[in-house]
Design a protein around this motif. Structure first.
Motif, PDB file in Angstrom:
ATOM      1  N   PRO A   9       0.829  -1.195   0.000  1.00 53.26           N
ATOM      2  CA  PRO A   9       0.000   0.000   0.000  1.00 53.26           C
ATOM      3  C   PRO A   9       0.867   1.250   0.000  1.00 53.26           C
ATOM      4  N   GLY A  10       0.834   1.995  -1.093  1.00 54.01           N
ATOM      5  CA  GLY A  10       1.605   3.227  -1.178  1.00 54.01           C
ATOM      6  C   GLY A  10       3.082   3.014  -1.358  1.00 54.01           C
ATOM      7  N   LYS A  48       3.945   1.209 -11.863  1.00 54.35           N
ATOM      8  CA  LYS A  48       5.187   0.961 -11.126  1.00 54.35           C
ATOM      9  C   LYS A  48       5.924   2.261 -10.818  1.00 54.35           C
ATOM     10  N   GLU A  49       5.909   3.201 -11.756  1.00 52.11           N
ATOM     11  CA  GLU A  49       6.543   4.486 -11.477  1.00 52.11           C
ATOM     12  C   GLU A  49       5.806   5.201 -10.349  1.00 52.11           C
ATOM     13  N   GLU A  50       4.490   5.167 -10.385  1.00 48.55           N
ATOM     14  CA  GLU A  50       3.708   5.821  -9.339  1.00 48.55           C
ATOM     15  C   GLU A  50       3.928   5.143  -7.992  1.00 48.55           C
ATOM     16  N   ALA A  51       4.027   3.808  -8.004  1.00 50.18           N
ATOM     17  CA  ALA A  51       4.286   3.082  -6.761  1.00 50.18           C
ATOM     18  C   ALA A  51       5.653   3.448  -6.195  1.00 50.18           C
ATOM     19  N   ARG A  58       6.749   8.429   0.970  1.00 47.84           N
ATOM     20  CA  ARG A  58       6.369   7.956   2.306  1.00 47.84           C
ATOM     21  C   ARG A  58       7.596   7.771   3.190  1.00 47.84           C
ATOM     22  N   ARG A  59       8.664   7.228   2.624  1.00 47.58           N
ATOM     23  CA  ARG A  59       9.885   7.030   3.408  1.00 47.58           C
ATOM     24  C   ARG A  59      10.506   8.368   3.816  1.00 47.58           C
ATOM     25  N   LEU A  60      10.543   9.321   2.891  1.00 51.44           N
ATOM     26  CA  LEU A  60      11.124  10.622   3.219  1.00 51.44           C
ATOM     27  C   LEU A  60      10.267  11.371   4.236  1.00 51.44           C
ATOM     28  N   LEU A  61       8.955  11.204   4.150  1.00 52.34           N
ATOM     29  CA  LEU A  61       8.074  11.820   5.139  1.00 52.34           C
ATOM     30  C   LEU A  61       8.317  11.208   6.514  1.00 52.34           C
ATOM     31  N   HIS A  62       8.484   9.890   6.552  1.00 51.12           N
ATOM     32  CA  HIS A  62       8.765   9.205   7.817  1.00 51.12           C
ATOM     33  C   HIS A  62      10.086   9.695   8.413  1.00 51.12           C
ATOM     34  N   ILE A  63      11.099   9.834   7.564  1.00 48.90           N
ATOM     35  CA  ILE A  63      12.404  10.315   8.026  1.00 48.90           C
ATOM     36  C   ILE A  63      12.285  11.739   8.562  1.00 48.90           C
ATOM     37  N   THR A 105      15.533   5.376 -12.920  1.00 48.76           N
ATOM     38  CA  THR A 105      14.605   6.341 -13.509  1.00 48.76           C
ATOM     39  C   THR A 105      15.032   7.765 -13.160  1.00 48.76           C
ATOM     40  N   PRO A 106      15.716   8.468 -14.075  1.00 46.24           N
ATOM     41  CA  PRO A 106      16.221   9.811 -13.771  1.00 46.24           C
ATOM     42  C   PRO A 106      15.154  10.791 -13.303  1.00 46.24           C
ATOM     43  N   SER A 107      13.928  10.671 -13.826  1.00 44.99           N
ATOM     44  CA  SER A 107      12.870  11.604 -13.438  1.00 44.99           C
ATOM     45  C   SER A 107      12.496  11.460 -11.968  1.00 44.99           C
ATOM     46  N   LEU A 108      12.798  10.308 -11.375  1.00 45.45           N
ATOM     47  CA  LEU A 108      12.620  10.118  -9.936  1.00 45.45           C
ATOM     48  C   LEU A 108      13.917  10.426  -9.191  1.00 45.45           C
ATOM     49  N   GLN A 109      15.014   9.964  -9.739  1.00 44.95           N
ATOM     50  CA  GLN A 109      16.295  10.086  -9.044  1.00 44.95           C
ATOM     51  C   GLN A 109      16.697  11.534  -8.807  1.00 44.95           C
TER      52      GLN A 109
END
Length: 261
Positions: A9-10, A48-51, A58-63, A105-109
């Motif tokens: 999920p997310g 998959k890109e959206e996931a 979510r991980r960065l928000l948690h951090i 994926t450079p657009s994410l990285q």
């Protein structure tokens, strides 16, 4: 293998992070140990890109929440606890960097790595120095940024996913200017931070056993002439600086002949 992911999920998470191949380079204190990326970028707009995007956010928000909790009194029954050391924060940030690099994926990285680099400049002054984990994290970022600027792995020369047709999919000039600012700020900050009283770090040896690692003598402050980490300080974002100088001097963010920025 490239397409194998665990859907949560997310979230987007590879089944496992590949272990670096045993070599002198991977065991060196100067190696970043970034995982090998998938062979092709995640398709823009795909599930998959959206996931992947949701997982990283979510991980960065948690951090970020754990960092904020550091300055707040603990509440009974709360599930999120504040960071107690830079070692903890660096470990979590490093794991997100690995997932971003695996995505190929450079657009994410590019945007998320820049955000992580900014977070590092925020977190570093808030903790005692943790040289082992801090320099390990900065080596990952340096390797990633230098590679994205070149369009190929800065250590192996392998063309990165998304750069097969040149550097069009890489950093824009705005990205480069922001990267340069973060790099310069971090290099100044790291000298100041390493002059403080250090924390006791726990690092894993090659057998995976945790060992106490006093990275700086508790009886002394950081001294560029004596400290064993002086070369690590000098190498902070070294490869990125070299690539930024080359690309910005040429005033282009993509291959010669494809136009100018």
């Amino acid at each position: 293998m490239d397409e194998t992911v665990i859907q949560e999920p997310g979230g987007f998470l590879p089944q496992s992070l590949p272990s670096p191949a045993p070599s002198n380079a991977s065991q060196s204190s100067t190696a970043s140990n970034l995982p090998h990326p998938r062979s092709h970028p995640l398709r823009a707009g795909s599930a998959k890109e959206e996931a992947a995007r949701r997982y990283v956010e979510r991980r960065l928000l948690h951090i970020s929440r754990r960092y904020t909790k550091k300055f707040q009194p603990p509440e009974q029954g709360e599930e999120v606890h504040g960071y107690e050391s830079m070692t903890e924060a660096a470990k979590d940030l490093g794991e997100v960097i690995d997932v971003l690099w695996l995505s190929g994926t450079p657009s994410l990285q590019i945007p998320y790595l820049l955000n992580i680099a900014l977070a590092v400049t925020t977190y570093l002054p808030s903790f005692p120095p943790a040289p082992v984990s801090t320099f390990k994290l900065l080596r990952k970022l340096d390797h990633a940024f230098a590679s994205l600027l070149k369009g190929e792995d800065s250590e192996t020369g392998e063309i990165l996913p998304g750069f097969e047709a040149g550097k069009r999919g890489g950093m824009t000039r705005t990205d480069m200017v922001r990267c340069k600012s973060l790099v310069e700020a971090t290099r100044v900050l790291i000298v100041e931070v390493m002059s403080k009283e250090p924390e006791t770090e726990r690092d894993a040896d090659e057998s995976g056993i945790d060992m106490d690692a006093m990275s700086v003598d508790r009886e002394t402050t950081w001294d560029a002439d004596e400290d064993p980490h002086d070369m690590d300080v000098a190498r902070v974002y070294e490869a990125t600086i070299t690539q930024l100088g080359t690309v910005l001097e040429n005033k282009t963010s993509y291959d010669a002949g494809s136009g100018s920025s």
